[in-house]
Enzyme design. Structure first.
Site, PDB file in Angstrom:
ATOM      1  N   GLU A  55      -2.811  -4.194  -7.514  1.00 24.61           N
ATOM      2  CA  GLU A  55      -3.911  -3.962  -6.427  1.00 24.61           C
ATOM      3  C   GLU A  55      -2.702  -3.764  -5.195  1.00 24.61           C
ATOM      4  O   GLU A  55      -2.698  -4.996  -4.376  1.00 24.61           O
ATOM      5  CB  GLU A  55      -4.842  -4.107  -6.225  1.00 24.61           C
ATOM      6  CG  GLU A  55      -5.884  -3.477  -5.190  1.00 24.61           C
ATOM      7  CD  GLU A  55      -7.354  -4.685  -5.107  1.00 24.61           C
ATOM      8  OE1 GLU A  55      -8.010  -5.200  -5.373  1.00 24.61           O
ATOM      9  OE2 GLU A  55      -8.778  -3.534  -4.592  1.00 24.61           O
ATOM     10  N   LYS A 134     -11.410   3.490  -5.803  1.00 24.28           N
ATOM     11  CA  LYS A 134     -11.680   2.449  -6.581  1.00 24.28           C
ATOM     12  C   LYS A 134     -13.777   2.664  -6.209  1.00 24.28           C
ATOM     13  O   LYS A 134     -13.876   3.384  -4.638  1.00 24.28           O
ATOM     14  CB  LYS A 134     -11.370   1.290  -5.317  1.00 24.28           C
ATOM     15  CG  LYS A 134     -12.083  -0.076  -5.337  1.00 24.28           C
ATOM     16  CD  LYS A 134     -11.638  -0.994  -4.331  1.00 24.28           C
ATOM     17  CE  LYS A 134     -12.059  -2.332  -5.140  1.00 24.28           C
ATOM     18  NZ  LYS A 134     -11.323  -3.815  -3.846  1.00 24.28           N
ATOM     19  N   CYS A 176     -10.484  -3.117  -9.288  1.00 23.78           N
ATOM     20  CA  CYS A 176     -10.421  -4.772  -8.844  1.00 23.78           C
ATOM     21  C   CYS A 176     -11.748  -5.134  -9.304  1.00 23.78           C
ATOM     22  O   CYS A 176     -12.360  -4.772  -9.860  1.00 23.78           O
ATOM     23  CB  CYS A 176      -9.986  -4.845  -7.536  1.00 23.78           C
ATOM     24  SG  CYS A 176     -10.102  -7.117  -7.592  1.00 23.78           S
TER      25      CYS A 176
HETATM   26  N1  LIG Z   1     -11.071  -8.060  -4.399  1.00 26.76           N
HETATM   27  C1  LIG Z   1     -11.194  -6.997  -4.615  1.00 26.76           C
HETATM   28  O1  LIG Z   1     -11.742  -6.059  -5.060  1.00 26.76           O
HETATM   29  C2  LIG Z   1     -12.645  -8.160  -5.598  1.00 26.76           C
HETATM   30  C3  LIG Z   1     -12.630  -9.753  -6.050  1.00 26.76           C
HETATM   31  O2  LIG Z   1     -12.428 -10.363  -5.260  1.00 26.76           O
HETATM   32  C4  LIG Z   1     -14.182 -10.552  -6.646  1.00 26.76           C
HETATM   33  O3  LIG Z   1     -14.899  -9.225  -7.253  1.00 26.76           O
HETATM   34  O4  LIG Z   1     -14.016 -11.401  -6.769  1.00 26.76           O
END
Ligand SMILES: NC(=O)CC(=O)C(=O)O
Length: 312
Positions: A55, A134, A176
């Site tokens: 990401e 996302k 994520c």
């Molecule tokens: N960074 C993200 O999108 C998610 C995350 O860090 C978490 O769900 O904990």
């Protein structure tokens, strides 16, 4: 009582070597892009045919950075799209003849004037195969530990993303925080995906507790492969990524895992493992659609018309 209606099994037509690049990125975008290109070449050199970046691989991760690093994948009314990361990713895929899940980048849509956290997937010929924005934005507040509000700057995407890799089968790509939502994974698996690929950047609060747990949960629920690809940890950055990129097999076994620093991990994905898991634990013939509904049978959006399409 068993249900009579069978869920289609995920199809992996032949073994596939996948590499996750736990990339060290900084604040210099051109440097991040050339470093990513070097690492994709190294990953392809291991025999990997599917390569994954993390990401926000071309920028630091933080709401204050998104506008500064954002690229326009859709042309503005008065001109061209300006997307050095799109061009660089396309060249990395083409030069190394690999499928490339290009982590994610901050995207600016000049039509809607909105920002997104966007993943681009390229074919071994360098063509754009899919775009995933996302869907679930990372908005959390754990007092004294971490407060993050992607929605202060970003707008969520509106579709689930399945990508067909013709020689292998279908993968699902999400980003994520999307991993925390089991419906997305289950729908993708029921539509035949053999792997869920999540470029991600958990942190030092949620990472130790949830990163591996969520990967194993999505794998065991859906009996498919799960890959989560993080940036390398950089304690001088404002956001401390957890690292520990990993691949979990359909039995929920961690088959490959990175530490915290920059690293490439590879795994062999096999149709035997998918079939054996489903034969030994036959969840797909035991579901009780008479007791609860199938989430994949409702309205599922796969074709957000607003998404960037391949460049001509
Ligand atoms: N960074 C993200 O999108 C998610 C995350 O860090 C978490 O769900 O904990």
């Amino acid at each position: 009582m068993s249900s009579t209606s069978r869920v289609p099994s995920p199809v992996l037509k032949k073994s596939l070597t996948m590499a996750l690049i736990q990339l060290a990125s900084g604040s210099d975008k051109p440097k991040n892009l050339s470093h990513a290109a070097e690492k994709v070449r190294e990953a392809a050199g291991t025999g990997a045919k599917l390569v994954v970046l993390p990401e926000c691989f071309n920028s630091p991760y933080g709401t204050n950075y998104f506008p500064e690093y954002a690229e326009t994948l859709l042309p503005s009314a008065d001109g061209e799209a300006s997307a050095p990361s799109y061009d660089a990713l396309s060249a990395m895929a083409r030069d190394n003849k690999v499928y490339l899940v290009g982590g994610s980048i901050p995207e600016y849509n000049p039509g809607t004037k909105k920002y997104h956290n966007t993943s681009l997937v390229f074919s071994p010929e360098g063509g754009l195969l899919a775009t995933h924005r996302k869907v679930h934005l990372f908005d959390i507040d754990i007092p004294g530990k971490i407060t993050f509000r992607e929605s202060d700057v970003l707008t969520a995407g509106n579709q689930l993303t399945l990508v067909d890799l013709p020689e292998y089968g279908k993968i699902a790509v999400a980003i994520c925080y999307d991993v925390r939502f089991p419906e997305l994974a289950t729908i993708a698996a029921r539509k035949g995906a053999f792997a869920l690929i999540y470029p991600g950047a958990f942190n030092l609060t949620t990472g130790p507790l949830h990163w591996q747990l969520l990967a194993q949960a999505r794998a065991v629920d859906n009996q498919i492969y799960v890959a989560m690809c993080s940036p390398a940890r950089d304690m001088s950055a404002s956001y401390h990524a957890y690292g520990h990129s990993l691949v979990v097999d359909p039995m929920a076994k961690v088959v490959s895992e990175a530490a915290e620093g920059e690293e490439i991990i590879t795994s062999e994905l096999s149709s035997d493992k998918l079939e054996e898991t489903r034969r030994n634990i036959p969840l797909n013939t035991q579901r009780r659609w008479d007791v609860y509904p199938d989430v994949s049978k409702g309205k599922v959006q796969f074709d957000d018309p607003d998404l960037p399409k391949p460049k001509e």
